[in-house]
Design a protein around this motif. Structure first.
Motif, PDB file in Angstrom:
ATOM      1  N   VAL A   1      35.495 -32.998  22.985  1.00  0.00           N
ATOM      2  CA  VAL A   1      34.116 -32.006  22.702  1.00  0.00           C
ATOM      3  C   VAL A   1      33.639 -32.024  21.299  1.00  0.00           C
ATOM      4  O   VAL A   1      34.467 -31.346  20.504  1.00  0.00           O
ATOM      5  N   GLU A   2      32.549 -32.396  21.121  1.00  0.00           N
ATOM      6  CA  GLU A   2      31.906 -32.510  19.775  1.00  0.00           C
ATOM      7  C   GLU A   2      31.031 -31.144  19.674  1.00  0.00           C
ATOM      8  O   GLU A   2      30.318 -30.841  20.502  1.00  0.00           O
ATOM      9  N   SER A   3      30.728 -30.857  18.379  1.00  0.00           N
ATOM     10  CA  SER A   3      29.935 -29.653  17.965  1.00  0.00           C
ATOM     11  C   SER A   3      29.646 -30.047  16.607  1.00  0.00           C
ATOM     12  O   SER A   3      30.296 -30.631  15.739  1.00  0.00           O
ATOM     13  N   GLY A   4      28.533 -29.295  15.978  1.00  0.00           N
ATOM     14  CA  GLY A   4      28.077 -29.138  14.816  1.00  0.00           C
ATOM     15  C   GLY A   4      26.838 -29.834  14.049  1.00  0.00           C
ATOM     16  O   GLY A   4      26.395 -29.835  13.190  1.00  0.00           O
ATOM     17  N   GLY A   5      26.329 -30.888  15.080  1.00  0.00           N
ATOM     18  CA  GLY A   5      25.242 -31.214  14.768  1.00  0.00           C
ATOM     19  C   GLY A   5      23.875 -30.595  14.756  1.00  0.00           C
ATOM     20  O   GLY A   5      23.890 -29.322  14.864  1.00  0.00           O
ATOM     21  N   GLY A   6      22.863 -31.029  14.162  1.00  0.00           N
ATOM     22  CA  GLY A   6      21.731 -30.372  13.944  1.00  0.00           C
ATOM     23  C   GLY A   6      20.823 -30.972  13.012  1.00  0.00           C
ATOM     24  O   GLY A   6      20.684 -32.413  12.599  1.00  0.00           O
ATOM     25  N   LEU A   7      19.556 -30.047  12.954  1.00  0.00           N
ATOM     26  CA  LEU A   7      18.508 -30.613  11.681  1.00  0.00           C
ATOM     27  C   LEU A   7      19.008 -29.897  10.536  1.00  0.00           C
ATOM     28  O   LEU A   7      19.092 -28.933  10.347  1.00  0.00           O
ATOM     29  N   VAL A   8      18.759 -30.906   9.487  1.00  0.00           N
ATOM     30  CA  VAL A   8      19.234 -30.360   8.238  1.00  0.00           C
ATOM     31  C   VAL A   8      18.182 -31.132   6.991  1.00  0.00           C
ATOM     32  O   VAL A   8      17.753 -32.372   7.393  1.00  0.00           O
ATOM     33  N   GLN A   9      17.791 -30.463   5.971  1.00  0.00           N
ATOM     34  CA  GLN A   9      16.835 -31.066   5.010  1.00  0.00           C
ATOM     35  C   GLN A   9      17.715 -32.229   4.223  1.00  0.00           C
ATOM     36  O   GLN A   9      19.107 -31.764   3.994  1.00  0.00           O
ATOM     37  N   PRO A  10      17.135 -32.962   3.346  1.00  0.00           N
ATOM     38  CA  PRO A  10      17.859 -33.774   2.670  1.00  0.00           C
ATOM     39  C   PRO A  10      18.548 -33.050   1.623  1.00  0.00           C
ATOM     40  O   PRO A  10      17.970 -32.226   1.067  1.00  0.00           O
ATOM     41  N   GLY A  11      19.655 -33.391   1.418  1.00  0.00           N
ATOM     42  CA  GLY A  11      20.431 -32.803   0.259  1.00  0.00           C
ATOM     43  C   GLY A  11      21.412 -31.523   0.828  1.00  0.00           C
ATOM     44  O   GLY A  11      22.450 -30.990   0.476  1.00  0.00           O
ATOM     45  N   GLY A  12      20.949 -31.485   2.126  1.00  0.00           N
ATOM     46  CA  GLY A  12      21.800 -30.278   2.817  1.00  0.00           C
ATOM     47  C   GLY A  12      23.228 -30.738   3.367  1.00  0.00           C
ATOM     48  O   GLY A  12      23.688 -31.826   3.076  1.00  0.00           O
ATOM     49  N   SER A  13      24.055 -29.978   3.890  1.00  0.00           N
ATOM     50  CA  SER A  13      25.178 -29.988   4.573  1.00  0.00           C
ATOM     51  C   SER A  13      25.387 -29.674   6.040  1.00  0.00           C
ATOM     52  O   SER A  13      24.673 -28.892   6.538  1.00  0.00           O
ATOM     53  N   LEU A  14      26.211 -30.737   6.674  1.00  0.00           N
ATOM     54  CA  LEU A  14      26.680 -30.207   8.391  1.00  0.00           C
ATOM     55  C   LEU A  14      28.322 -30.424   8.416  1.00  0.00           C
ATOM     56  O   LEU A  14      28.657 -31.278   7.541  1.00  0.00           O
ATOM     57  N   ARG A  15      28.800 -29.898   9.265  1.00  0.00           N
ATOM     58  CA  ARG A  15      30.173 -29.977   9.497  1.00  0.00           C
ATOM     59  C   ARG A  15      30.216 -30.380  10.883  1.00  0.00           C
ATOM     60  O   ARG A  15      29.799 -29.410  11.887  1.00  0.00           O
ATOM     61  N   LEU A  16      30.830 -31.289  11.408  1.00  0.00           N
ATOM     62  CA  LEU A  16      31.067 -31.775  12.799  1.00  0.00           C
ATOM     63  C   LEU A  16      32.351 -31.366  13.046  1.00  0.00           C
ATOM     64  O   LEU A  16      33.479 -31.494  12.229  1.00  0.00           O
ATOM     65  N   SER A  17      32.805 -31.147  14.451  1.00  0.00           N
ATOM     66  CA  SER A  17      33.878 -30.664  14.962  1.00  0.00           C
ATOM     67  C   SER A  17      34.177 -31.567  16.298  1.00  0.00           C
ATOM     68  O   SER A  17      33.304 -31.723  16.894  1.00  0.00           O
ATOM     69  N   CYS A  18      35.315 -31.894  16.210  1.00  0.00           N
ATOM     70  CA  CYS A  18      35.680 -32.666  17.671  1.00  0.00           C
ATOM     71  C   CYS A  18      37.147 -32.164  18.228  1.00  0.00           C
ATOM     72  O   CYS A  18      38.157 -32.555  17.382  1.00  0.00           O
ATOM     73  N   ALA A  19      37.035 -31.524  19.454  1.00  0.00           N
ATOM     74  CA  ALA A  19      38.561 -31.048  19.739  1.00  0.00           C
ATOM     75  C   ALA A  19      39.020 -31.799  20.851  1.00  0.00           C
ATOM     76  O   ALA A  19      38.105 -32.348  21.871  1.00  0.00           O
ATOM     77  N   THR A  20      40.083 -32.050  20.919  1.00  0.00           N
ATOM     78  CA  THR A  20      40.728 -33.177  22.107  1.00  0.00           C
ATOM     79  C   THR A  20      41.577 -32.307  22.807  1.00  0.00           C
ATOM     80  O   THR A  20      42.389 -31.374  22.436  1.00  0.00           O
ATOM     81  N   SER A  21      41.239 -32.766  24.093  1.00  0.00           N
ATOM     82  CA  SER A  21      42.449 -31.894  25.037  1.00  0.00           C
ATOM     83  C   SER A  21      42.760 -33.207  26.340  1.00  0.00           C
ATOM     84  O   SER A  21      41.987 -34.014  26.281  1.00  0.00           O
ATOM     85  N   GLY A  22      43.533 -32.793  27.028  1.00  0.00           N
ATOM     86  CA  GLY A  22      43.969 -33.668  28.388  1.00  0.00           C
ATOM     87  C   GLY A  22      45.113 -34.498  28.117  1.00  0.00           C
ATOM     88  O   GLY A  22      46.178 -34.014  27.410  1.00  0.00           O
ATOM     89  N   SER A  23      45.215 -35.587  28.913  1.00  0.00           N
ATOM     90  CA  SER A  23      46.545 -36.401  28.785  1.00  0.00           C
ATOM     91  C   SER A  23      46.720 -37.138  27.527  1.00  0.00           C
ATOM     92  O   SER A  23      46.851 -38.493  27.578  1.00  0.00           O
TER      93      SER A  23
END
Length: 120
Positions: A5-27
């Motif tokens: 399950v990924e999260s954290g994307g979006g729209l940002v201006q040049p020079g800006g920052s974002l942090r993506l996360s990816c949580a793992t579950s299951g077998s």
């Protein structure tokens, strides 16, 4: 079956920052490598960054010095901190995880993708 399950994307201006996360579950019993890939419109999917179980990292030349990959083994989660974003970083970002089941069968999975748009 492994779920990401990924999260954290979006729209940002040049020079800006974002942090993506990816949580793992299951077998998945033991995670070896975790990574982020991206695919821009009309282009092939490309590696952004990977991190091994021991913590060693690998980055695409285009993101070195701007992006940082990290992982929390207790939470089975991988992160991508993206700084100094450029319009050419615009793409769908995919998380990828590889490891082994409790029976030591290899297993891997891809996330559903999260859109990152860098635009003024």
């Amino acid at each position: 079956q492994v779920q990401l399950v990924e999260s954290g994307g979006g729209l940002v201006q040049p020079g800006g920052s974002l942090r993506l996360s990816c949580a793992t579950s299951g077998s998945i019993f033991s995670i070896s490598s975790m990574g982020w890939y991206r695919q821009a419109p009309g282009k092939q999917r490309e590696l952004v960054a990977t991190i091994a179980s021991g913590g060693s990292t690998n980055y695409a030349d285009s993101v070195k010095g701007r992006f940082t990959i990290s992982r929390d083994n207790a939470k089975n989660t991988v992160y991508l901190q993206m700084n100094s974003l450029k319009p050419e970083d615009t793409a769908v970002y995919y998380c990828n995880v590889n490891g082994y089941t409790s029976g030591w069968s290899p297993v891997g999975a891809w996330g559903q993708g999260t859109q990152v748009t860098v635009s003024s």
